[in-house]
Design an enzyme around this catalytic site. Structure first.
Site, PDB file in Angstrom:
ATOM      1  N   LYS A 111       0.819  -1.217   0.000  1.00 31.57           N
ATOM      2  CA  LYS A 111       0.000   0.000   0.000  1.00 31.57           C
ATOM      3  C   LYS A 111       0.851   1.265   0.000  1.00 31.57           C
ATOM      4  O   LYS A 111       0.483   2.267  -0.601  1.00 31.57           O
ATOM      5  CB  LYS A 111      -0.953   0.013   1.197  1.00 31.57           C
ATOM      6  CG  LYS A 111      -2.075  -1.007   1.041  1.00 31.57           C
ATOM      7  CD  LYS A 111      -3.032  -0.959   2.202  1.00 31.57           C
ATOM      8  CE  LYS A 111      -4.189  -1.930   2.003  1.00 31.57           C
ATOM      9  NZ  LYS A 111      -5.018  -2.060   3.207  1.00 31.57           N
ATOM     10  N   LYS A 194      -4.442  -9.575  -6.504  1.00 32.68           N
ATOM     11  CA  LYS A 194      -5.782  -9.815  -5.941  1.00 32.68           C
ATOM     12  C   LYS A 194      -6.775  -8.767  -6.438  1.00 32.68           C
ATOM     13  O   LYS A 194      -6.382  -7.631  -6.742  1.00 32.68           O
ATOM     14  CB  LYS A 194      -5.732  -9.868  -4.413  1.00 32.68           C
ATOM     15  CG  LYS A 194      -5.618  -8.534  -3.745  1.00 32.68           C
ATOM     16  CD  LYS A 194      -5.920  -8.628  -2.243  1.00 32.68           C
ATOM     17  CE  LYS A 194      -5.784  -7.235  -1.673  1.00 32.68           C
ATOM     18  NZ  LYS A 194      -6.097  -7.064  -0.308  1.00 32.68           N
ATOM     19  N   LYS A 197     -10.584  -3.149  -4.255  1.00 34.42           N
ATOM     20  CA  LYS A 197     -11.334  -1.897  -4.393  1.00 34.42           C
ATOM     21  C   LYS A 197     -10.416  -0.766  -4.828  1.00 34.42           C
ATOM     22  O   LYS A 197     -10.855   0.218  -5.389  1.00 34.42           O
ATOM     23  CB  LYS A 197     -11.934  -1.504  -3.022  1.00 34.42           C
ATOM     24  CG  LYS A 197     -13.099  -2.335  -2.598  1.00 34.42           C
ATOM     25  CD  LYS A 197     -13.561  -1.988  -1.186  1.00 34.42           C
ATOM     26  CE  LYS A 197     -12.704  -2.670  -0.134  1.00 34.42           C
ATOM     27  NZ  LYS A 197     -13.343  -2.824   1.181  1.00 34.42           N
TER      28      LYS A 197
HETATM   29  P1  TYM Z   1     -10.745  -5.290   3.416  1.00 38.55           P
HETATM   30  O1  TYM Z   1     -11.747  -4.229   3.641  1.00 38.55           O
HETATM   31  O2  TYM Z   1      -9.616  -5.047   2.500  1.00 38.55           O
HETATM   32  O3  TYM Z   1     -11.456  -6.595   2.936  1.00 38.55           O
HETATM   33  C1  TYM Z   1     -12.546  -7.168   3.661  1.00 38.55           C
HETATM   34  C2  TYM Z   1     -12.493  -8.684   3.565  1.00 38.55           C
HETATM   35  O4  TYM Z   1     -12.473  -9.088   2.200  1.00 38.55           O
HETATM   36  C3  TYM Z   1     -11.394  -9.996   1.978  1.00 38.55           C
HETATM   37  N1  TYM Z   1     -10.891  -9.795   0.609  1.00 38.55           N
HETATM   38  C4  TYM Z   1     -10.720 -10.766  -0.290  1.00 38.55           C
HETATM   39  N2  TYM Z   1     -10.940 -12.089  -0.233  1.00 38.55           N
HETATM   40  C5  TYM Z   1     -10.676 -12.816  -1.339  1.00 38.55           C
HETATM   41  N3  TYM Z   1     -10.211 -12.274  -2.506  1.00 38.55           N
HETATM   42  C6  TYM Z   1      -9.978 -10.953  -2.603  1.00 38.55           C
HETATM   43  N4  TYM Z   1      -9.548 -10.444  -3.758  1.00 38.55           N
HETATM   44  C7  TYM Z   1     -10.228 -10.128  -1.461  1.00 38.55           C
HETATM   45  N5  TYM Z   1     -10.122  -8.798  -1.218  1.00 38.55           N
HETATM   46  C8  TYM Z   1     -10.522  -8.605   0.055  1.00 38.55           C
HETATM   47  C9  TYM Z   1     -10.349  -9.607   3.028  1.00 38.55           C
HETATM   48  O5  TYM Z   1      -9.480 -10.677   3.296  1.00 38.55           O
HETATM   49  C10 TYM Z   1     -11.215  -9.265   4.209  1.00 38.55           C
HETATM   50  O6  TYM Z   1     -11.560 -10.419   4.940  1.00 38.55           O
HETATM   51  N6  TYM Z   1      -7.800  -5.271   7.438  1.00 38.55           N
HETATM   52  C11 TYM Z   1      -9.095  -5.696   6.953  1.00 38.55           C
HETATM   53  C12 TYM Z   1     -10.261  -5.124   7.731  1.00 38.55           C
HETATM   54  C13 TYM Z   1     -10.216  -5.359   9.199  1.00 38.55           C
HETATM   55  C14 TYM Z   1     -10.441  -6.594   9.868  1.00 38.55           C
HETATM   56  C15 TYM Z   1     -10.318  -6.298  11.253  1.00 38.55           C
HETATM   57  C16 TYM Z   1     -10.699  -7.885   9.428  1.00 38.55           C
HETATM   58  C17 TYM Z   1      -9.991  -4.404  10.143  1.00 38.55           C
HETATM   59  N7  TYM Z   1     -10.065  -4.988  11.369  1.00 38.55           N
HETATM   60  C18 TYM Z   1     -10.466  -7.296  12.213  1.00 38.55           C
HETATM   61  C19 TYM Z   1     -10.855  -8.875  10.407  1.00 38.55           C
HETATM   62  C20 TYM Z   1     -10.731  -8.592  11.775  1.00 38.55           C
HETATM   63  C21 TYM Z   1      -9.230  -5.217   5.510  1.00 38.55           C
HETATM   64  O7  TYM Z   1      -8.594  -4.313   5.067  1.00 38.55           O
HETATM   65  O8  TYM Z   1     -10.194  -5.813   4.829  1.00 38.55           O
END
Ligand code: TYM
Length: 334
Positions: A111, A194, A197
């Protein structure tokens, strides 16, 4: 009953990656667990964002979750910045976590890109806040996509170090739940990256709100290779784009890649892409309709989130109070 926690950033419309890798695995857990799900707006401000639409994006994300079956009456659904326990514990974790640990986080490197000196310090300590999200509830099960695995390992290191340093068996071990063929959905333009967004090309992803025509166009344009589809999933090794599309069709139709290949063996991508488009449109249509219905009454979504925040705070505040007591802070309450 095990406590489940997961979060998602309101940094845009959820992608098919978010949905297949994470969100759709949340509702089935509600029946057997105490589930807490959070729209993590404080994480979203670690990267460029527009203050004029952050609130709307947060509400849209909550509506998307509810439309996908995350029922706010049967689980705790709320917005991170509404519950102060997260940042209170995150500050403690900033002091427990080691710089060397954060330096190993691949997401920060991805990032921050080349201009690392100019990245916000929030982006650097992002994983400490994520650890606090989970530990503030003593949650033990965390359903996420594959890309979050390293962050969860760090959350366990932080919990263990806290326990060790302050002589208490306080934070439990977190178990990541990384499920199924779609734990890592890849970009439609590059099967080695991957689906995200934040990818500048909208053609690289399917958004949960894309209409049938947009989905058809994006799938038609999705990168593939000239070979026909094989009979055996192991033959997709080295064909990341083909493997991704087969994985997506398997996930939305609830089958294994081997079953999908049995139906399409020997075909080129023309026919396959038509079938994939139809499956995606059929799957996402009802979710989109429900999202629209919910967003017609934004006040109701906001009210559900406020109720969720009250319930979340009732669980997290006493846990974080106790963590502060273990640290030796003068107690805030008697
Ligand atoms: P974020 O917002 O990027 O994504 C949310 C969830 O979607 C999953 N994900 C994917 N899974 C499969 N293929 C993909 N291309 C893909 N893109 C995203 C992510 O693995 C995630 O589960 N850091 C986290 C948010 C967070 C969080 C937490 C998660 C903050 N605190 C505590 C679990 C527990 C994040 O940026 O997710």
């Amino acid at each position: 009953m095990q406590r489940v926690f997961s979060g998602i950033q309101p940094s845009g419309i959820p992608t098919l990656g978010n949905y297949l890798g994470a969100i759709r695995n949340w509702p089935p857990m509600i029946a057997g667990h105490e589930c807490i799900f959070c729209v993590v707006d404080q994480h979203a401000i670690t990267q460029p964002f527009d203050p004029r639409d952050l609130a709307a994006k947060t509400r849209d994300m909550a509506a998307a979750l509810i439309a996908c079956g995350v029922d706010p009456e049967r689980c705790v659904l709320f917005v991170q910045s509404h519950v102060h326990a997260h940042t209170r514990l995150a500050w403690i974790f900033n002091c427990v976590s080691r710089i060397g640990w954060l330096n190993r986080m691949t997401q920060f490197k991805d990032k921050a890109g080349k201009d690392r000196e100019n990245a916000g310090s929030g982006l650097y300590v992002y994983p400490n806040l994520m650890a606090a999200d989970i530990h503030a509830y003593h949650a033990t099960l965390v359903p996420v996509g594959d890309d979050q695995k390293q962050h969860l390992e760090l959350a366990n290191d932080i919990g263990q170090k806290f326990n060790h340093d302050y002589g208490a068996d306080f934070f439990p071990t977190i178990q990541p739940m990384i499920q199924g063929v779609a734990a890592r959905v890849m970009s439609l333009r590059d099967g080695t990256r991957k689906m995200s967004k934040s990818d500048p090309s909208d053609q690289s992803r399917i958004n949960l709100t894309d209409d049938a025509e947009t989905i058809a166009l994006k799938i038609r344009r999705a990168k593939t290779d000239p070979e026909p589809l094989p009979a055996d999933p192991s033959a997709l090794e080295g064909r990341p784009e083909a493997r991704n599309l087969v994985g997506i069709l398997a996930a939305v139709t609830g089958r294994e890649p081997a079953d999908v290949l049995r139906d399409h063996e020997g075909q080129g991508f023309g026919t396959f892409k038509g079938v994939l488009t139809d499956a995606l449109v059929a799957h996402l249509g009802p979710i989109q309709a429900e999202m629209q219905r919910l967003l017609a009454d934004p006040g109701a979504v906001d009210a559900a989130l406020r109720r969720g925040a009250e319930r979340a705070a009732a669980i997290a505040e006493p846990i974080v109070d106790r963590a502060e007591e273990l640290i030796g802070f003068l107690p805030r309450r008697k």
